[in-house]
Motif scaffolding. Structure first.
Motif, PDB file in Angstrom:
ATOM      1  N   TRP A  71       4.003  -2.995  -0.657  1.00  9.75           N
ATOM      2  CA  TRP A  71       3.369  -1.790  -0.962  1.00  9.75           C
ATOM      3  C   TRP A  71       1.837  -2.017  -1.264  1.00  9.75           C
ATOM      4  N   ARG A  72       1.556  -2.976  -1.307  1.00  4.55           N
ATOM      5  CA  ARG A  72       0.108  -3.026  -1.644  1.00  4.55           C
ATOM      6  C   ARG A  72      -0.639  -4.068  -0.787  1.00  4.55           C
ATOM      7  N   THR A  73      -0.292  -4.187   0.506  1.00  4.86           N
ATOM      8  CA  THR A  73      -0.920  -4.956   1.330  1.00  4.86           C
ATOM      9  C   THR A  73      -2.329  -4.229   1.738  1.00  4.86           C
ATOM     10  N   GLY A  74      -3.406  -4.906   1.675  1.00  8.40           N
ATOM     11  CA  GLY A  74      -4.785  -4.556   1.941  1.00  8.40           C
ATOM     12  C   GLY A  74      -5.318  -3.552   0.935  1.00  8.40           C
ATOM     13  N   GLU A  75      -4.519  -2.903   0.043  1.00  6.09           N
ATOM     14  CA  GLU A  75      -4.905  -1.764  -0.854  1.00  6.09           C
ATOM     15  C   GLU A  75      -5.870  -2.229  -1.804  1.00  6.09           C
ATOM     16  N   GLU A  76      -5.929  -3.259  -1.841  1.00 10.99           N
ATOM     17  CA  GLU A  76      -7.166  -3.952  -3.017  1.00 10.99           C
ATOM     18  C   GLU A  76      -8.252  -4.359  -2.486  1.00 10.99           C
ATOM     19  N   GLY A  89     -10.965  13.103   1.998  1.00  9.22           N
ATOM     20  CA  GLY A  89     -10.208  12.332   1.117  1.00  9.22           C
ATOM     21  C   GLY A  89      -8.684  12.234   1.216  1.00  9.22           C
ATOM     22  N   LEU A  90      -8.077  13.261   1.594  1.00  9.24           N
ATOM     23  CA  LEU A  90      -6.612  13.354   1.576  1.00  9.24           C
ATOM     24  C   LEU A  90      -6.254  12.823   3.142  1.00  9.24           C
ATOM     25  N   ALA A  91      -7.106  13.194   4.153  1.00  4.72           N
ATOM     26  CA  ALA A  91      -6.937  12.496   5.496  1.00  4.72           C
ATOM     27  C   ALA A  91      -7.091  11.033   5.467  1.00  4.72           C
ATOM     28  N   LEU A  92      -7.933  10.438   4.724  1.00  4.79           N
ATOM     29  CA  LEU A  92      -8.030   9.139   4.470  1.00  4.79           C
ATOM     30  C   LEU A  92      -6.879   8.616   3.907  1.00  4.79           C
ATOM     31  N   ILE A  93      -6.344   8.985   2.885  1.00  3.84           N
ATOM     32  CA  ILE A  93      -5.069   8.723   2.162  1.00  3.84           C
ATOM     33  C   ILE A  93      -3.915   8.858   2.959  1.00  3.84           C
ATOM     34  N   GLY A  94      -3.715   9.884   3.839  1.00  2.00           N
ATOM     35  CA  GLY A  94      -2.628  10.262   4.636  1.00  2.00           C
ATOM     36  C   GLY A  94      -2.655   9.205   5.813  1.00  2.00           C
ATOM     37  N   ARG A  95      -3.683   8.886   6.286  1.00  2.00           N
ATOM     38  CA  ARG A  95      -3.609   7.654   7.397  1.00  2.00           C
ATOM     39  C   ARG A  95      -3.495   6.428   6.858  1.00  2.00           C
ATOM     40  N   ARG A  96      -3.705   6.071   5.478  1.00  2.00           N
ATOM     41  CA  ARG A  96      -3.427   4.814   5.168  1.00  2.00           C
ATOM     42  C   ARG A  96      -1.979   4.663   4.810  1.00  2.00           C
ATOM     43  N   TYR A  97      -1.382   5.774   4.368  1.00  2.00           N
ATOM     44  CA  TYR A  97       0.123   5.776   4.037  1.00  2.00           C
ATOM     45  C   TYR A  97       0.840   5.851   5.339  1.00  2.00           C
ATOM     46  N   VAL A  98       0.379   6.272   6.444  1.00  2.89           N
ATOM     47  CA  VAL A  98       1.097   6.113   7.753  1.00  2.89           C
ATOM     48  C   VAL A  98       1.152   4.745   8.115  1.00  2.89           C
ATOM     49  N   ALA A  99      -0.189   4.019   8.038  1.00  2.00           N
ATOM     50  CA  ALA A  99      -0.417   2.606   8.377  1.00  2.00           C
ATOM     51  C   ALA A  99       0.773   1.856   7.554  1.00  2.00           C
ATOM     52  N   LEU A 100       0.836   2.281   6.142  1.00  2.00           N
ATOM     53  CA  LEU A 100       1.879   1.446   5.258  1.00  2.00           C
ATOM     54  C   LEU A 100       3.320   1.440   5.656  1.00  2.00           C
ATOM     55  N   LEU A 101       3.560   3.004   6.035  1.00  2.00           N
ATOM     56  CA  LEU A 101       5.079   3.099   6.088  1.00  2.00           C
ATOM     57  C   LEU A 101       5.460   2.568   7.700  1.00  2.00           C
ATOM     58  N   SER A 103       4.033  -0.442   8.737  1.00  2.00           N
ATOM     59  CA  SER A 103       4.068  -1.774   8.698  1.00  2.00           C
ATOM     60  C   SER A 103       5.436  -2.441   9.201  1.00  2.00           C
ATOM     61  N   PRO A 104       5.330  -3.473   9.664  1.00  2.00           N
ATOM     62  CA  PRO A 104       6.677  -4.299  10.165  1.00  2.00           C
ATOM     63  C   PRO A 104       7.664  -4.532   9.185  1.00  2.00           C
ATOM     64  N   GLY A 105       7.336  -4.817   7.879  1.00  2.00           N
ATOM     65  CA  GLY A 105       8.128  -4.995   6.694  1.00  2.00           C
ATOM     66  C   GLY A 105       8.769  -3.986   6.023  1.00  2.00           C
ATOM     67  N   MET A 106       8.223  -2.669   6.094  1.00  2.00           N
ATOM     68  CA  MET A 106       8.582  -1.670   5.326  1.00  2.00           C
ATOM     69  C   MET A 106       9.738  -0.938   5.332  1.00  2.00           C
ATOM     70  N   ALA A 107      10.204  -0.762   6.600  1.00  2.00           N
ATOM     71  CA  ALA A 107      11.595  -0.252   6.943  1.00  2.00           C
ATOM     72  C   ALA A 107      12.585  -1.310   6.543  1.00  2.00           C
ATOM     73  N   ASP A 108      12.512  -2.600   6.877  1.00  2.00           N
ATOM     74  CA  ASP A 108      13.190  -3.619   6.655  1.00  2.00           C
ATOM     75  C   ASP A 108      13.591  -3.464   5.022  1.00  2.00           C
ATOM     76  N   LEU A 109      12.554  -3.622   4.228  1.00  2.00           N
ATOM     77  CA  LEU A 109      12.855  -3.632   2.813  1.00  2.00           C
ATOM     78  C   LEU A 109      13.547  -2.341   2.339  1.00  2.00           C
TER      79      LEU A 109
END
Length: 207
Positions: A71-76, A89-101, A103-109
């Motif tokens: 959940w925190r990959t790169g966020e720091e 601001g919301l567009a930036l957050i939304g695009r980061r959320y897409v990148a997070l969701l 990411s290769p391991g998120m669905a597996d988790l």
């Protein structure tokens, strides 16, 4: 005389930790949580048992670390959007959320948590409390800052954050839990984010 580890040893420790987390995720997914032992993880990660136990004394601690890392990959390292322009601001957050969701391991988790939840409800609690909630709180704090700046008016910040993230995840992520080959293209995901931002501004904007 310093007792701090050298840059080399710090780098090696990070590499071993990464190998352990990746090996554990694969084993949890392939064999299930119950049938995966720390000894098997050490073997798959090609590290000694002592090295693994030093960082993760229990299997629960190892799973918690996987959740946190996912959940925190790169966020720091990223710059938080400043209040004053909710569209940007919301567009930036939304695009980061897409990148997070995506990411290769998120669905597996999530598949591990769903599969093992009847026997190990604590895995779902770890996913919720250490993964989803800290991320959710960061979005909530951003909306709170925009409210303070007078750019939006929100009575229920929790609801607003849920609405924004839900509009994105319900298209980008959740279908993958039932449709393994679900993979919307970049343009479709961009449009989903843009529409989520537009609806938030229409519903809560003051300008």
């Amino acid at each position: 005389m310093t007792t701090e580890p050298s840059a080399y040893h710090q780098r090696v420790a990070r590499q071993k930790r990464k190998a352990i987390l990746e090996a554990a995720t694969r084993l949890f997914l392939d064999s299930g949580y119950a049938r995966t032992s720390l000894a098997k993880v050490a073997e798959a990660a090609e590290v000694s048992k002592a090295t693994l136990f030093k960082q993760f004394p229990t299997k629960a601690a190892l799973f918690d670390a996987i959740v946190t890392a996912s959940w925190r990959t790169g966020e720091e390292d990223v710059v938080r959007p400043s209040a004053g322009d909710p569209g940007t601001g919301l567009a930036l957050i939304g695009r980061r959320y897409v990148a997070l969701l995506t990411s290769p391991g998120m669905a597996d988790l999530f598949r591990i948590v769903i599969a093992e939840m009847p026997r190990f409800p604590e895995l779902a609690e770890a996913q919720f409390n250490q993964g989803k909630m800290p991320y959710f709180d960061s979005v909530r704090r951003y909306l709170e800052a925009e409210c303070a700046a007078g750019t939006i008016a929100v009575d229920d910040l929790d609801l607003a954050a849920t609405q924004f993230l839900g509009m994105i995840s319900n298209y980008v992520f959740w279908p993958r839990m039932l449709l393994p080959h679900w993979a919307p293209d970049e343009a479709s995901m961009e449009r989903v984010v843009d529409e989520a931002v537009r609806m938030m501004r229409a519903g809560y904007g003051t300008g």
